[in-house]
Motif scaffolding. Structure first.
Motif, PDB file in Angstrom:
ATOM      1  N   GLY A  68      -3.834   0.136 -38.630  1.00 17.53           N
ATOM      2  CA  GLY A  68      -2.708  -0.178 -39.506  1.00 17.53           C
ATOM      3  C   GLY A  68      -3.154  -0.996 -40.687  1.00 17.53           C
ATOM      4  N   ARG A  69      -2.408  -2.032 -40.988  1.00 16.48           N
ATOM      5  CA  ARG A  69      -2.663  -2.834 -42.172  1.00 16.48           C
ATOM      6  C   ARG A  69      -3.617  -3.983 -41.969  1.00 16.48           C
ATOM      7  N   THR A  70      -4.223  -4.125 -40.840  1.00 14.66           N
ATOM      8  CA  THR A  70      -4.895  -5.380 -40.512  1.00 14.66           C
ATOM      9  C   THR A  70      -6.194  -5.643 -41.261  1.00 14.66           C
ATOM     10  N   GLY A  71      -6.825  -4.642 -41.855  1.00 15.44           N
ATOM     11  CA  GLY A  71      -8.014  -4.873 -42.659  1.00 15.44           C
ATOM     12  C   GLY A  71      -9.127  -5.591 -41.917  1.00 15.44           C
ATOM     13  N   LEU A  72      -9.651  -6.658 -42.532  1.00 14.01           N
ATOM     14  CA  LEU A  72     -10.766  -7.408 -41.968  1.00 14.01           C
ATOM     15  C   LEU A  72     -10.437  -7.970 -40.592  1.00 14.01           C
ATOM     16  N   GLU A  73      -9.186  -8.391 -40.387  1.00 17.12           N
ATOM     17  CA  GLU A  73      -8.786  -8.958 -39.096  1.00 17.12           C
ATOM     18  C   GLU A  73      -9.064  -7.974 -37.965  1.00 17.12           C
ATOM     19  N   ARG A  74      -8.901  -6.678 -38.231  1.00 18.54           N
ATOM     20  CA  ARG A  74      -9.144  -5.667 -37.205  1.00 18.54           C
ATOM     21  C   ARG A  74     -10.589  -5.729 -36.728  1.00 18.54           C
ATOM     22  N   TYR A  75     -11.522  -5.942 -37.634  1.00 17.63           N
ATOM     23  CA  TYR A  75     -12.927  -5.990 -37.254  1.00 17.63           C
ATOM     24  C   TYR A  75     -13.272  -7.289 -36.521  1.00 17.63           C
ATOM     25  N   LEU A  76     -12.582  -8.358 -36.853  1.00 16.16           N
ATOM     26  CA  LEU A  76     -12.863  -9.637 -36.230  1.00 16.16           C
ATOM     27  C   LEU A  76     -12.226  -9.760 -34.849  1.00 16.16           C
ATOM     28  N   LEU A  77     -11.013  -9.280 -34.707  1.00 18.95           N
ATOM     29  CA  LEU A  77     -10.258  -9.465 -33.473  1.00 18.95           C
ATOM     30  C   LEU A  77     -10.189  -8.217 -32.601  1.00 18.95           C
ATOM     31  N   GLY A  78     -10.578  -7.064 -33.122  1.00 17.12           N
ATOM     32  CA  GLY A  78     -10.419  -5.819 -32.377  1.00 17.12           C
ATOM     33  C   GLY A  78      -9.094  -5.188 -32.743  1.00 17.12           C
ATOM     34  N   SER A  79      -8.987  -3.899 -32.656  1.00 16.36           N
ATOM     35  CA  SER A  79      -7.777  -3.239 -33.119  1.00 16.36           C
ATOM     36  C   SER A  79      -6.649  -3.292 -32.089  1.00 16.36           C
ATOM     37  N   VAL A  80      -5.442  -3.325 -32.611  1.00 15.64           N
ATOM     38  CA  VAL A  80      -4.244  -3.284 -31.771  1.00 15.64           C
ATOM     39  C   VAL A  80      -4.271  -2.004 -30.938  1.00 15.64           C
ATOM     40  N   THR A  81      -4.650  -0.905 -31.554  1.00 14.03           N
ATOM     41  CA  THR A  81      -4.688   0.373 -30.841  1.00 14.03           C
ATOM     42  C   THR A  81      -5.679   0.323 -29.687  1.00 14.03           C
ATOM     43  N   GLU A  82      -6.861  -0.210 -29.956  1.00 14.15           N
ATOM     44  CA  GLU A  82      -7.871  -0.281 -28.899  1.00 14.15           C
ATOM     45  C   GLU A  82      -7.376  -1.122 -27.728  1.00 14.15           C
ATOM     46  N   ARG A  83      -6.771  -2.263 -28.010  1.00 19.44           N
ATOM     47  CA  ARG A  83      -6.276  -3.122 -26.934  1.00 19.44           C
ATOM     48  C   ARG A  83      -5.113  -2.458 -26.195  1.00 19.44           C
ATOM     49  N   THR A  84      -4.288  -1.724 -26.911  1.00 18.59           N
ATOM     50  CA  THR A  84      -3.174  -1.022 -26.272  1.00 18.59           C
ATOM     51  C   THR A  84      -3.690   0.066 -25.344  1.00 18.59           C
ATOM     52  N   VAL A  85      -4.663   0.826 -25.800  1.00 15.64           N
ATOM     53  CA  VAL A  85      -5.250   1.886 -24.973  1.00 15.64           C
ATOM     54  C   VAL A  85      -5.803   1.305 -23.676  1.00 15.64           C
ATOM     55  N   ARG A  86      -6.488   0.189 -23.791  1.00 18.38           N
ATOM     56  CA  ARG A  86      -7.104  -0.424 -22.602  1.00 18.38           C
ATOM     57  C   ARG A  86      -6.069  -0.957 -21.623  1.00 18.38           C
ATOM     58  N   ARG A  87      -4.926  -1.429 -22.113  1.00 15.55           N
ATOM     59  CA  ARG A  87      -3.973  -2.128 -21.257  1.00 15.55           C
ATOM     60  C   ARG A  87      -2.778  -1.291 -20.820  1.00 15.55           C
ATOM     61  N   SER A  88      -2.525  -0.188 -21.471  1.00 20.34           N
ATOM     62  CA  SER A  88      -1.324   0.594 -21.198  1.00 20.34           C
ATOM     63  C   SER A  88      -1.383   1.306 -19.854  1.00 20.34           C
ATOM     64  N   ALA A  89      -0.253   1.300 -19.166  1.00 18.09           N
ATOM     65  CA  ALA A  89      -0.142   2.025 -17.902  1.00 18.09           C
ATOM     66  C   ALA A  89       0.204   3.499 -18.129  1.00 18.09           C
ATOM     67  N   VAL A  90       0.579   3.851 -19.369  1.00 14.93           N
ATOM     68  CA  VAL A  90       0.925   5.239 -19.699  1.00 14.93           C
ATOM     69  C   VAL A  90      -0.078   5.766 -20.725  1.00 14.93           C
ATOM     70  N   PRO A  91      -0.174   7.086 -20.859  1.00 11.85           N
ATOM     71  CA  PRO A  91      -1.108   7.647 -21.833  1.00 11.85           C
ATOM     72  C   PRO A  91      -0.802   7.164 -23.254  1.00 11.85           C
ATOM     73  N   VAL A  92      -1.860   7.011 -24.043  1.00 10.50           N
ATOM     74  CA  VAL A  92      -1.742   6.630 -25.450  1.00 10.50           C
ATOM     75  C   VAL A  92      -2.416   7.715 -26.275  1.00 10.50           C
ATOM     76  N   LEU A  93      -1.638   8.356 -27.122  1.00 13.88           N
ATOM     77  CA  LEU A  93      -2.163   9.359 -28.035  1.00 13.88           C
ATOM     78  C   LEU A  93      -2.463   8.655 -29.348  1.00 13.88           C
ATOM     79  N   THR A  94      -3.733   8.644 -29.761  1.00 11.48           N
ATOM     80  CA  THR A  94      -4.083   8.002 -31.021  1.00 11.48           C
ATOM     81  C   THR A  94      -4.186   9.061 -32.096  1.00 11.48           C
ATOM     82  N   VAL A  95      -3.676   8.729 -33.270  1.00 12.39           N
ATOM     83  CA  VAL A  95      -3.599   9.674 -34.377  1.00 12.39           C
ATOM     84  C   VAL A  95      -4.348   9.088 -35.563  1.00 12.39           C
TER      85      VAL A  95
END
Length: 145
Positions: A113-140
């Motif tokens: 999304g919009r996170t820019g540099l923060e994404r590289y420093l903290l890890g992406s929201v999508t990546e953390r969601t994929v790891r933690r979700s109990a349901v399938p995550v389709l990434t686009v």
């Protein structure tokens, strides 16, 4: 197969592409579409002294509401039942909790999304969601990637 599809969006180009995928899937499966935008509580704390945290939060909330309303309008035009939500918090926490609390069968989200540099420093929201979700995550991925 899917009765309730969650699409978190921040209004970025990649997230908007994910919204289109989620609308298409909801149409194919006659599923209810949940459109969620998270007002990142960390953004509110980084305010300039002249701007109150309440003003920043309201501005972010107004933007988030506009984003989910736009997505809901597009889904509604396709005849899809839609639920919208704007929630405060840490995005991946809110997304995973929302999916569980609303019995969503699938999460459809952009790769970034919009996170820019923060994404590289903290890890992406999508990546953390994929790891933690109990349901399938389709990434686009956005078309230009």
């Amino acid at each position: 197969m899917y009765d309730r599809i969650l699409v978190p969006t921040d209004g970025s180009a990649c997230a908007e592409h994910a919204v289109e995928h989620a609308i298409d899937l909801a149409e194919q499966y006659d599923a209810e579409l949940h459109v969620l935008s998270v007002v990142d509580s960390r953004d509110v704390s980084h305010s300039a002294p002249a701007i109150s945290p309440q003003q920043i939060e309201q501005t972010l909330r107004d933007r988030a509401e506009s984003v989910v309303e736009d997505a809901a309008d597009r889904a509604g035009a396709a005849g899809i039942e839609t639920v919208t939500a704007v929630e405060p918090g840490i995005p991946d926490d809110v997304i995973v909790d929302y999916a569980a609390d609303n019995d969503c069968d699938l999460i459809v989200m952009g790769t970034h999304g919009r996170t820019g540099l923060e994404r590289y420093l903290l890890g992406s929201v999508t990546e953390r969601t994929v790891r933690r979700s109990a349901v399938p995550v389709l990434t686009v991925r956005a078309p230009e990637e």
